[in-house]
Write a protein that holds these residues in place. Structure first.
Motif, PDB file in Angstrom:
ATOM      1  N   ASN A   1      48.587  43.585  52.965  1.00 58.06           N
ATOM      2  CA  ASN A   1      47.945  44.873  52.756  1.00 58.06           C
ATOM      3  C   ASN A   1      48.525  45.576  51.541  1.00 58.06           C
ATOM      4  O   ASN A   1      49.751  45.724  51.431  1.00 58.06           O
ATOM      5  N   ALA A   2      47.626  46.029  50.651  1.00 65.86           N
ATOM      6  CA  ALA A   2      48.046  46.821  49.493  1.00 65.86           C
ATOM      7  C   ALA A   2      48.025  48.289  49.923  1.00 65.86           C
ATOM      8  O   ALA A   2      47.007  48.972  49.823  1.00 65.86           O
ATOM      9  N   TYR A   3      49.147  48.733  50.458  1.00 67.52           N
ATOM     10  CA  TYR A   3      49.237  50.091  50.995  1.00 67.52           C
ATOM     11  C   TYR A   3      49.353  51.123  49.881  1.00 67.52           C
ATOM     12  O   TYR A   3      49.994  50.895  48.849  1.00 67.52           O
ATOM     13  N   ASP A   4      48.707  52.273  50.124  1.00 64.25           N
ATOM     14  CA  ASP A   4      48.925  53.449  49.292  1.00 64.25           C
ATOM     15  C   ASP A   4      48.584  53.168  47.820  1.00 64.25           C
ATOM     16  O   ASP A   4      47.517  52.638  47.525  1.00 64.25           O
ATOM     17  N   ALA A   5      49.492  53.519  46.911  1.00 63.03           N
ATOM     18  CA  ALA A   5      49.269  53.358  45.465  1.00 63.03           C
ATOM     19  C   ALA A   5      50.447  52.623  44.849  1.00 63.03           C
ATOM     20  O   ALA A   5      51.555  52.632  45.405  1.00 63.03           O
ATOM     21  N   PRO A   6      50.237  51.998  43.724  1.00 60.34           N
ATOM     22  CA  PRO A   6      51.377  51.340  43.066  1.00 60.34           C
ATOM     23  C   PRO A   6      52.369  52.362  42.538  1.00 60.34           C
ATOM     24  O   PRO A   6      51.980  53.425  42.042  1.00 60.34           O
TER      25      PRO A   6
ATOM     26  N   CYS B   1      51.695  43.862  50.851  1.00 65.32           N
ATOM     27  CA  CYS B   1      51.708  43.069  49.628  1.00 65.32           C
ATOM     28  C   CYS B   1      52.913  43.492  48.795  1.00 65.32           C
ATOM     29  O   CYS B   1      53.171  44.693  48.623  1.00 65.32           O
ATOM     30  N   THR B   2      53.673  42.537  48.300  1.00 63.92           N
ATOM     31  CA  THR B   2      54.850  42.815  47.475  1.00 63.92           C
ATOM     32  C   THR B   2      54.915  41.775  46.365  1.00 63.92           C
ATOM     33  O   THR B   2      54.079  40.869  46.282  1.00 63.92           O
ATOM     34  N   GLY B   3      55.947  41.898  45.550  1.00 66.25           N
ATOM     35  CA  GLY B   3      56.141  40.921  44.495  1.00 66.25           C
ATOM     36  C   GLY B   3      56.392  39.524  45.010  1.00 66.25           C
ATOM     37  O   GLY B   3      56.325  38.550  44.247  1.00 66.25           O
ATOM     38  N   ALA B   4      56.665  39.396  46.326  1.00 64.38           N
ATOM     39  CA  ALA B   4      56.927  38.077  46.901  1.00 64.38           C
ATOM     40  C   ALA B   4      55.655  37.317  47.243  1.00 64.38           C
ATOM     41  O   ALA B   4      55.676  36.088  47.362  1.00 64.38           O
ATOM     42  N   ASN B   5      54.531  38.031  47.398  1.00 67.24           N
ATOM     43  CA  ASN B   5      53.310  37.335  47.825  1.00 67.24           C
ATOM     44  C   ASN B   5      52.081  37.658  46.964  1.00 67.24           C
ATOM     45  O   ASN B   5      50.965  37.302  47.334  1.00 67.24           O
ATOM     46  N   VAL B   6      52.285  38.347  45.840  1.00 64.98           N
ATOM     47  CA  VAL B   6      51.159  38.617  44.933  1.00 64.98           C
ATOM     48  C   VAL B   6      51.550  38.329  43.487  1.00 64.98           C
ATOM     49  O   VAL B   6      52.739  38.284  43.153  1.00 64.98           O
ATOM     50  N   LYS B   7      50.533  38.160  42.669  1.00 69.55           N
ATOM     51  CA  LYS B   7      50.721  38.042  41.231  1.00 69.55           C
ATOM     52  C   LYS B   7      50.139  39.288  40.569  1.00 69.55           C
ATOM     53  O   LYS B   7      49.016  39.696  40.871  1.00 69.55           O
TER      54      LYS B   7
ATOM     55  N   LEU C   1      45.513  47.432  36.457  1.00 76.29           N
ATOM     56  CA  LEU C   1      46.454  46.593  37.210  1.00 76.29           C
ATOM     57  C   LEU C   1      45.681  45.789  38.244  1.00 76.29           C
ATOM     58  O   LEU C   1      44.835  46.330  38.968  1.00 76.29           O
ATOM     59  N   THR C   2      45.998  44.516  38.319  1.00 76.63           N
ATOM     60  CA  THR C   2      45.365  43.639  39.310  1.00 76.63           C
ATOM     61  C   THR C   2      46.452  42.873  40.048  1.00 76.63           C
ATOM     62  O   THR C   2      47.326  42.265  39.419  1.00 76.63           O
ATOM     63  N   VAL C   3      46.402  42.922  41.393  1.00 77.74           N
ATOM     64  CA  VAL C   3      47.320  42.106  42.202  1.00 77.74           C
ATOM     65  C   VAL C   3      46.485  41.110  42.996  1.00 77.74           C
ATOM     66  O   VAL C   3      45.483  41.485  43.612  1.00 77.74           O
ATOM     67  N   THR C   4      46.898  39.853  42.979  1.00 73.52           N
ATOM     68  CA  THR C   4      46.177  38.784  43.678  1.00 73.52           C
ATOM     69  C   THR C   4      47.104  38.154  44.712  1.00 73.52           C
ATOM     70  O   THR C   4      48.254  37.803  44.400  1.00 73.52           O
ATOM     71  N   ASN C   5      46.611  38.041  45.929  1.00 70.14           N
ATOM     72  CA  ASN C   5      47.404  37.475  47.013  1.00 70.14           C
ATOM     73  C   ASN C   5      47.598  35.977  46.778  1.00 70.14           C
ATOM     74  O   ASN C   5      46.653  35.196  46.836  1.00 70.14           O
ATOM     75  N   THR C   6      48.827  35.590  46.515  1.00 68.20           N
ATOM     76  CA  THR C   6      49.158  34.179  46.291  1.00 68.20           C
ATOM     77  C   THR C   6      49.767  33.514  47.520  1.00 68.20           C
ATOM     78  O   THR C   6      50.151  32.343  47.472  1.00 68.20           O
ATOM     79  N   GLY C   7      49.865  34.272  48.616  1.00 66.07           N
ATOM     80  CA  GLY C   7      50.443  33.728  49.836  1.00 66.07           C
ATOM     81  C   GLY C   7      49.421  32.988  50.679  1.00 66.07           C
ATOM     82  O   GLY C   7      48.265  32.809  50.285  1.00 66.07           O
ATOM     83  N   LYS C   8      49.852  32.598  51.877  1.00 69.30           N
ATOM     84  CA  LYS C   8      48.982  31.856  52.791  1.00 69.30           C
ATOM     85  C   LYS C   8      48.460  32.724  53.921  1.00 69.30           C
ATOM     86  O   LYS C   8      47.667  32.254  54.748  1.00 69.30           O
ATOM     87  N   THR C   9      48.904  33.962  53.981  1.00 69.76           N
ATOM     88  CA  THR C   9      48.445  34.888  55.012  1.00 69.76           C
ATOM     89  C   THR C   9      48.002  36.189  54.371  1.00 69.76           C
ATOM     90  O   THR C   9      48.318  36.476  53.215  1.00 69.76           O
ATOM     91  N   MET C  10      47.297  36.992  55.143  1.00 71.98           N
ATOM     92  CA  MET C  10      46.792  38.263  54.644  1.00 71.98           C
ATOM     93  C   MET C  10      47.940  39.235  54.397  1.00 71.98           C
ATOM     94  O   MET C  10      48.954  39.228  55.099  1.00 71.98           O
TER      95      MET C  10
END
Length: 238
Positions: free
Chosen positions: A133-138, A101-107, A122-131
Motif C-alpha cells: 500500500n502506498a500510504y499517504d504522500a511521499p 510500499c517502501t524502498g524494499a519492495n518498489v522501484k 514520481l512513479t513507484v512500481t511494486n517489484t515484490g511478490k505481494t501487494m
C-alpha cells in the motif's frame, strides 16, 4: 449393748455412703444431658446420616481436582486446540495485506514533465511478490541539507488507500518552484523519497532514490507534493 451399737453404726455408715453414691450418679447423668457431652463408651453412638447421591458426586469431583464444586468431575476450561491459522481479515482498504510500499519492495523513477513547468512526476512500481500500500504522500527531499520533507497538498487526498499488486504503479507530482518571492534556489539532479506507514506520519522502511535526467532548480519553501494516486490523470494538470 456396746457390740450392737457398733454394728448399727457401721450399717448406718454403709447406708449413707450408698445413698451418696446414688445421688452423685444421678446428678452426673443429669449434668451430661444438660451440657451435651459425648456419650460414654457404654452408650450407643448416634449413626451419621448417609450421604446423598449429589453429595457423594460433589465430594468425588472436589477430591479428584477435576471439578470446581459442580460434582461433574470434568474440567470444562481446557483451551480449544489451535489450528495455526488466523481468520481475521486485514482492515483499512489494504486488500490482502496492510504492508506499506517502501524502498524494499518498489522501484522509484523521477521524470521532469514539460507541463506544468517546474514539476517532476514520481512513479513507484511494486517489484515484490505481494501487494503493498502506498500510504499517504511521499516524503520528498532533494538534498541532505533538508531538515524536513517538502509540504504536501491536502486537496489531493485520494478517496481510498492506493494498493499496488505486483507490477502495478502509483504516482505523485512534485512542484520544485513556486511564485518568485526572492528566495534563492539551488540545483539538484536527484530525488529521495521516504514512505509513510499505515498509522501516523512517521516514515517506515528504507527510502528510495531516483536520479533525474538533468538538474532542476529547487526552492524548498516553495516545493510541494501530491498524495499518491492510482490514476495518473487525476494529477496530470496539478
Amino acid at each position: 449393748m456396746r457390740t450392737t451399737f457398733r454394728i448399727t453404726a457401721a450399717a448406718t455408715t454403709t447406708l449413707v455412703a450408698t445413698l451418696a453414691l446414688t445421688a452423685c450418679g444421678s446428678d452426673s447423668g443429669s449434668d451430661a444431658a444438660l451440657s451435651g457431652d459425648k456419650p460414654s463408651a457404654s452408650s450407643p453412638a448416634t449413626a451419621a446420616p448417609a450421604p446423598t447421591a449429589g453429595d457423594a458426586a460433589g465430594s468425588k469431583g472436589s477430591d479428584s481436582g477435576k471439578g470446581a464444586g459442580t460434582g461433574s468431575g470434568k474440567h470444562t476450561g481446557a483451551p480449544a486446540k489451535s489450528t495455526g491459522k488466523s481468520t481475521k481479515k486485514p482492515s483499512g482498504g489494504g486488500g490482502d495485506t496492510d504492508a506499506p510500499c517502501t524502498g524494499a519492495n518498489v522501484k522509484l523513477t523521477a521524470t521532469e514533465v514539460n507541463r506544468p513547468v517546474n514539476h517532476i512526476l514520481l512513479t513507484v512500481t511494486n517489484t515484490g511478490k505481494t501487494m503493498c500500500n502506498a500510504y499517504d504522500a511521499p516524503a520528498v527531499s532533494f538534498s541532505n541539507a533538508q531538515q524536513s520533507p517538502i509540504a504536501v497538498d491536502k486537496d489531493t487526498i485520494p478517496q481510498a488507500v492506493v494498493s499496488l499488486a505486483p507490477g502495478a504503479s502509483a504516482y505523485a507530482m512534485v512542484r520544485t518552484l513556486g511564485e518568485d518571492d526572492g528566495s534563492e534556489s539551488y540545483n539538484t539532479g536527484q530525488v529521495v523519497v521516504y514512505f509513510r506507514g499505515k498509522v501516523g506520519m512517521e516514515s517506515t522502511g528504507p527510502s528510495a532514490y531516483a536520479k533525474l535526467s538533468k538538474s532542476v532548480a529547487v526552492v524548498d519553501s516553495q516545493a510541494m507534493a501530491t498524495y499518491w494516486q492510482s490514476d495518473l490523470s487525476s494529477i496530470e494538470a496539478w
